[in-house]
Write a protein that holds these residues in place. Structure first.
Motif, mmCIF file in Angstrom:
data_model
loop_
_atom_site.group_PDB
_atom_site.id
_atom_site.type_symbol
_atom_site.label_atom_id
_atom_site.label_comp_id
_atom_site.label_asym_id
_atom_site.label_seq_id
_atom_site.Cartn_x
_atom_site.Cartn_y
_atom_site.Cartn_z
ATOM 1 N N GLY A 195 17.053 -9.626 20.017
ATOM 2 C CA GLY A 195 16.250 -8.494 20.470
ATOM 3 C C GLY A 195 16.989 -7.655 21.495
ATOM 4 N N THR A 196 17.624 -8.320 22.451
ATOM 5 C CA THR A 196 18.388 -7.612 23.487
ATOM 6 C C THR A 196 19.514 -6.797 22.864
ATOM 7 O OG1 THR A 196 17.902 -9.347 25.115
ATOM 8 C CG2 THR A 196 19.787 -7.905 25.564
ATOM 9 N N THR A 197 20.311 -7.455 22.033
ATOM 10 C CA THR A 197 21.443 -6.781 21.393
ATOM 11 C C THR A 197 20.972 -5.659 20.476
ATOM 12 O OG1 THR A 197 22.643 -8.887 21.418
ATOM 13 C CG2 THR A 197 23.517 -7.143 20.013
ATOM 14 N N GLY A 198 19.937 -5.938 19.694
ATOM 15 C CA GLY A 198 19.457 -4.956 18.730
ATOM 16 C C GLY A 198 18.889 -3.713 19.365
ATOM 17 N N TYR A 199 18.082 -3.869 20.403
ATOM 18 C CA TYR A 199 17.509 -2.704 21.065
ATOM 19 C C TYR A 199 18.594 -1.836 21.707
ATOM 20 C CZ TYR A 199 12.460 -3.224 20.655
ATOM 21 O OH TYR A 199 11.180 -3.240 20.181
ATOM 22 N N ILE A 200 19.571 -2.472 22.331
ATOM 23 C CA ILE A 200 20.646 -1.706 22.967
ATOM 24 C C ILE A 200 21.440 -0.934 21.919
ATOM 25 C CG2 ILE A 200 22.820 -1.892 24.236
ATOM 26 C CD1 ILE A 200 21.568 -4.220 25.798
#
Length: 273
Positions: A195-200
């Motif tokens: 989620g962190t990587t994808g949103y960024i």
């Protein structure tokens, strides 16, 4: 039977069928982002393809069962749009400012998913145009309107703002507020990481889209290429662009994986796209 909008919205919110189909909409979004990531990798390696929603859906249409999947995807995106419209109508126990912000976000999400559903419908019925061309045509139309450059500039700021918000939501892991695990357990570390990587990564891609709209407004170029496909190809053409595009593609793929988890764990309330 009451025809009050809030009463109708409350009944829709209690519909298990609508919720299940809306959750499938998150999974459909995950599939679309995975396909966009695959196309982006092809583009980075010198291949061709349209690295956006329309390109991904067209690619899906050429697979066995592609037509059936596209009908399901279209219906699921529409259900997700309806779900967010329901959120916009339901009463909120918040301050007037928070209510306005919450309803605005819900309507914006409904528009986004409704547009994705419409795109899937046009692809499955054979009337879907390339979304990059559609975005460029929309920019050209705005340019010819009164105060057209200002309108495109405003659009650029809005898209850029959405991109910044995605980066913020990923970096602060605020997206975890949208999720819940069963049995009182916490969401897994894997979901947090993707989620962190994808949103960024998605925020970076949207930020580039905003920049392209801004360039069109500044130069008054109605033919300026805009949209996700143009943004990713513009990134490829920069110094170290291939490496950067591959990194963004990996990030979009992780956003796709997160969307599958979101279909399972979403609280179905106030989750930003």
């Amino acid at each position: 039977m009451s025809n009050d909008p809030q009463d109708l919205a409350a009944r829709a919110r209690r519909s298990d069928a609508l919720e299940i189909l809306a959750r499938i909409g998150f999974a459909a979004s995950g599939l679309v982002h995975l396909l966009i990531a695959c196309i982006a990798v092809q583009v980075a390696m010198g291949g061709s393809g349209e690295a956006d929603e329309s390109g991904a859906l067209h690619q899906l249409s050429g697979t066995p069962m592609g037509g059936v999947l596209l009908w399901l995807i279209s219906a699921a995106f529409v259900a997700l749009a309806v779900w967010h419209l329901v959120e916009a109508v339901l009463p909120r126990h918040e301050s007037a400012k928070d209510q306005l912000l919450g309803r605005g976000k819900a309507v914006a999400k409904a528009v986004v998913y409704g547009a994705m559903g419409w795109t899937a419908f046009r692809v499955v019925t054979g009337s879907g145009a390339d979304s990059g061309e559609t975005s460029t045509e929309a920019t050209s139309t705005l340019m010819t309107a009164p105060a057209g450059r200002i309108l495109v500039a405003v659009l650029a700021l809005v898209v850029l703002g959405v991109g910044v918000y995605h980066v913020y939501k990923g970096a602060t892991q605020k997206f975890l507020e949208d999720l819940h695990a069963t049995g009182g357990r916490e969401v897994t570390r894997t979901v947090t990481v993707v989620g962190t990587t994808g949103y960024i990564a998605k925020g970076v891609a949207l930020g580039i889209v905003g920049v392209l709209f801004g360039v069109a407004a500044i130069t008054a170029d109605a033919d300026q290429q805009t949209g996700m496909d143009a943004a990713l190809k513009a990134l490829r053409d920069q110094p170290f662009g291939v490496v950067l595009l591959l990194l963004v593609a990996a990030g979009l793929a992780t956003y796709g994986l997160y969307s599958f988890a979101r279909a399972r764990y979403s609280t179905m309330a106030e989750s930003m796209s």
